[in-house]
Design a protein around this motif. Structure first.
Motif, short mmCIF file in Angstrom:
data_model
loop_
_atom_site.label_atom_id
_atom_site.label_comp_id
_atom_site.label_asym_id
_atom_site.label_seq_id
_atom_site.Cartn_x
_atom_site.Cartn_y
_atom_site.Cartn_z
N MET A 21 -86.14 -12.95 -45.56
CA MET A 21 -87.20 -12.86 -44.26
C MET A 21 -87.83 -11.74 -44.32
O MET A 21 -87.82 -10.76 -44.26
CB MET A 21 -86.18 -12.97 -42.95
N LEU A 22 -89.57 -12.08 -44.22
CA LEU A 22 -90.40 -11.25 -44.17
C LEU A 22 -90.69 -10.94 -42.84
O LEU A 22 -90.93 -12.12 -42.03
CB LEU A 22 -91.57 -11.55 -45.19
N PHE A 23 -91.21 -10.07 -42.32
CA PHE A 23 -91.56 -9.87 -40.91
C PHE A 23 -92.66 -8.92 -40.75
O PHE A 23 -92.66 -7.81 -40.93
CB PHE A 23 -90.33 -9.55 -40.11
N VAL A 24 -93.84 -9.44 -39.96
CA VAL A 24 -94.73 -8.36 -39.54
C VAL A 24 -94.87 -8.27 -37.84
O VAL A 24 -94.74 -9.29 -37.24
CB VAL A 24 -96.31 -8.85 -40.02
N ASN A 25 -94.56 -7.10 -37.50
CA ASN A 25 -94.80 -6.81 -35.97
C ASN A 25 -96.39 -7.05 -35.53
O ASN A 25 -97.05 -6.20 -35.51
CB ASN A 25 -94.30 -5.74 -35.64
N ALA A 26 -96.44 -8.27 -34.86
CA ALA A 26 -97.79 -8.46 -34.72
C ALA A 26 -98.35 -7.54 -33.62
O ALA A 26 -99.74 -7.21 -33.39
CB ALA A 26 -97.89 -10.12 -34.10
N ILE B 170 -76.90 -6.44 -44.06
CA ILE B 170 -78.10 -7.16 -43.65
C ILE B 170 -78.87 -6.34 -42.58
O ILE B 170 -78.30 -6.12 -41.59
CB ILE B 170 -77.92 -8.63 -43.23
N ALA B 171 -79.90 -5.77 -42.97
CA ALA B 171 -80.67 -4.91 -41.94
C ALA B 171 -82.15 -4.74 -42.46
O ALA B 171 -82.48 -5.19 -43.57
CB ALA B 171 -80.00 -3.34 -42.38
N TRP B 172 -83.02 -4.46 -41.55
CA TRP B 172 -84.44 -4.55 -41.80
C TRP B 172 -84.81 -3.58 -42.71
O TRP B 172 -84.49 -2.37 -42.48
CB TRP B 172 -85.40 -4.41 -40.68
N LEU B 173 -85.42 -3.66 -43.79
CA LEU B 173 -85.75 -2.80 -44.76
C LEU B 173 -87.27 -2.77 -44.93
O LEU B 173 -87.85 -3.72 -44.89
CB LEU B 173 -85.11 -3.16 -46.13
N PRO B 174 -87.80 -1.76 -45.44
CA PRO B 174 -89.32 -1.68 -45.82
C PRO B 174 -89.73 -2.63 -47.11
O PRO B 174 -88.82 -2.33 -48.01
CB PRO B 174 -89.91 -0.15 -45.92
N ALA B 175 -90.90 -3.37 -46.94
CA ALA B 175 -91.11 -4.09 -48.28
C ALA B 175 -92.26 -3.80 -48.61
O ALA B 175 -93.39 -3.56 -47.46
CB ALA B 175 -91.12 -5.67 -47.68
N GLU B 176 -92.48 -3.51 -49.91
CA GLU B 176 -93.76 -3.43 -50.43
C GLU B 176 -94.86 -4.44 -50.39
O GLU B 176 -94.80 -5.49 -50.91
CB GLU B 176 -93.62 -3.04 -52.00
N VAL B 177 -95.91 -4.43 -49.62
CA VAL B 177 -96.85 -5.30 -49.11
C VAL B 177 -97.49 -6.00 -50.35
O VAL B 177 -97.65 -7.14 -50.45
CB VAL B 177 -98.10 -4.79 -48.39
N ARG B 178 -97.85 -5.07 -51.53
CA ARG B 178 -98.53 -5.68 -52.72
C ARG B 178 -97.48 -6.63 -53.47
O ARG B 178 -97.90 -7.47 -54.37
CB ARG B 178 -98.82 -4.68 -53.63
N MET C 236 -88.41 -6.48 -44.37
CA MET C 236 -87.75 -7.69 -44.82
C MET C 236 -86.14 -7.56 -44.62
O MET C 236 -85.67 -6.63 -44.40
CB MET C 236 -87.91 -7.73 -46.43
N GLN C 237 -85.41 -8.72 -44.46
CA GLN C 237 -84.09 -8.84 -44.27
C GLN C 237 -83.62 -9.70 -45.70
O GLN C 237 -84.36 -10.84 -45.94
CB GLN C 237 -83.43 -9.51 -43.17
N ILE C 238 -82.53 -9.52 -46.36
CA ILE C 238 -81.97 -10.26 -47.50
C ILE C 238 -80.67 -10.75 -47.16
O ILE C 238 -79.63 -9.99 -47.02
CB ILE C 238 -82.24 -9.03 -48.83
N LEU C 239 -80.61 -12.07 -47.29
CA LEU C 239 -79.32 -12.67 -47.14
C LEU C 239 -78.73 -13.25 -48.58
O LEU C 239 -79.59 -14.12 -49.43
CB LEU C 239 -79.42 -13.99 -46.17
N SER C 240 -77.96 -12.84 -49.19
CA SER C 240 -77.50 -12.77 -50.48
C SER C 240 -76.05 -13.75 -50.60
O SER C 240 -75.22 -13.28 -49.73
CB SER C 240 -77.28 -11.63 -51.60
N LYS C 241 -76.06 -14.55 -51.46
CA LYS C 241 -74.71 -15.36 -51.61
C LYS C 241 -74.37 -15.26 -53.09
O LYS C 241 -75.00 -14.76 -54.03
CB LYS C 241 -75.02 -17.08 -51.54
N ALA C 242 -72.81 -15.58 -53.25
CA ALA C 242 -72.35 -15.24 -54.58
C ALA C 242 -72.62 -15.96 -55.50
O ALA C 242 -72.55 -16.03 -56.85
CB ALA C 242 -70.85 -15.06 -54.50
N ASN C 243 -73.57 -17.12 -55.34
CA ASN C 243 -73.82 -18.29 -56.29
C ASN C 243 -75.20 -17.91 -56.81
O ASN C 243 -75.87 -18.72 -57.52
CB ASN C 243 -73.86 -19.68 -55.86
N GLY C 244 -75.95 -16.71 -56.57
CA GLY C 244 -77.12 -16.47 -56.80
C GLY C 244 -78.20 -16.87 -55.93
O GLY C 244 -79.55 -16.52 -56.20
N PHE C 245 -77.90 -17.47 -54.75
CA PHE C 245 -78.76 -17.99 -53.84
C PHE C 245 -79.31 -16.80 -52.99
O PHE C 245 -78.36 -15.87 -52.47
CB PHE C 245 -78.33 -19.09 -53.13
#
Length: 287
Positions: free
Chosen positions: A260-265, A223-231, A247-256
């Motif tokens: 988390m999207l983040f904008v540095n204000a 889990i790390a901060w990755l660039p996300a495509e705004v569109r 964004m950060q992505i938390l993934s589970k084995a059950n498909g969940f």
């Protein structure tokens, strides 16, 4: 006498917020996890029972004047969902404008809309439940102590307050000062989103497929901060400068998955100021 004083104060409250303020006033030393059953018993709930009605997750029965009540929960609920269901029904019980006897579904316990009378009542009960299980002063201080923003903090919050990850995420989005949004996903499809108050309008809607970068993420990925495509995520006007989105992505084995999207204000303010400065200083030539 203290109990009588609390009941008198609650009877004069008309909203989830004033009810919560009255309860917190009489419980100044609350600690997580909140003993929801003890509070419910103090204000008039006499019993907790199992609910056997198909399709319902919780219910409430009261006397005519709503002075006493019984809360019922489906026996299959997890301990965390049962706690929220009790707090939700307690909200119905204490909000004076709402009727007593009722049954609620799982959808009611996740309602955030207010476009119909029924949805508004369920939303109010949910606001009350979240505020009682995760009181704002206690919750905000706890979150501040966790340090730098990361999606994994939500597991820590959920464990500390003995609530579901969904409840912790929703409360976090309501109270955080960060410009962020939490997207709940199952099997590559958006279930719902919880943006913070300052987050830009989202373009992605429930039922929509997620971007490829999210769908390909697995439980074993770091889990790390990755660039996300705004569109992929935001709805912006043509002349608006797109913010830098991560964004950060938390993934589970059950498909969940939880994104988390983040904008540095602060960085966005500096970029806007720099753009305005450049526009002001740019030389203008006459014809």
């Amino acid at each position: 006498m203290q109990n009588d004083a609390l009941l008198k104060e609650l009877a004069e409250c008309g909203s989830p917020e004033t009810l919560l303020a009255a309860i917190l006033k009489h419980y100044p030393d609350l600690k997580a996890p909140i003993d929801i059953e003890a509070i419910a018993q103090r204000v008039g709930i006499t019993e907790f029972r199992d609910l056997e009605t198909p399709g319902a997750s919780s219910a409430m029965m009261t006397d005519i004047g709503k002075a006493k009540g019984v809360i019922l929960c489906a026996p299959g609920l997890s301990a965390q969902r049962r706690r929220f269901a009790i707090a939700h029904q307690l909200g119905h019980f204490l909000i004076t404008s709402q009727r007593g006897d009722r049954q609620c579904t799982n959808r009611d316990l996740a309602e955030s809309r207010r476009d119909t009378p029924h949805r508004k009542e369920e939303m109010q009960a949910n606001r009350f439940a979240a505020g009682l299980l995760m009181p704002k002063p206690l919750f905000s201080a706890f979150v501040d102590g966790l340090g730098k923003l990361t999606v994994t903090h939500l597991h820590t919050i959920a464990a500390a307050y003995d609530v579901t990850l969904e409840a912790a995420a929703s409360r976090y989005a309501d109270l955080t000062q960060a410009m962020c949004a939490l997207i709940f996903i199952k099997d590559g499809v958006v279930r719902y989103a919880r943006p913070s108050r300052s987050f830009p309008p989202l373009s992605i809607e429930p039922g929509a497929p997620v971007p490829a970068a999210v769908k390909s993420a697995g439980p074993e990925d770091k889990i790390a901060w990755l660039p996300a495509e705004v569109r992929d995520w935001l709805s912006l006007s043509r002349d608006a400068r797109p913010p830098k989105l991560t964004m950060q992505i938390l993934s589970k084995a059950n498909g969940f998955q939880l994104v988390m999207l983040f904008v540095n204000a602060a960085a966005e303010r500096r970029a806007d100021e720099e753009a305005e400065k450049l526009a002001t200083e740019r030389p203008k030539f006459g014809r």
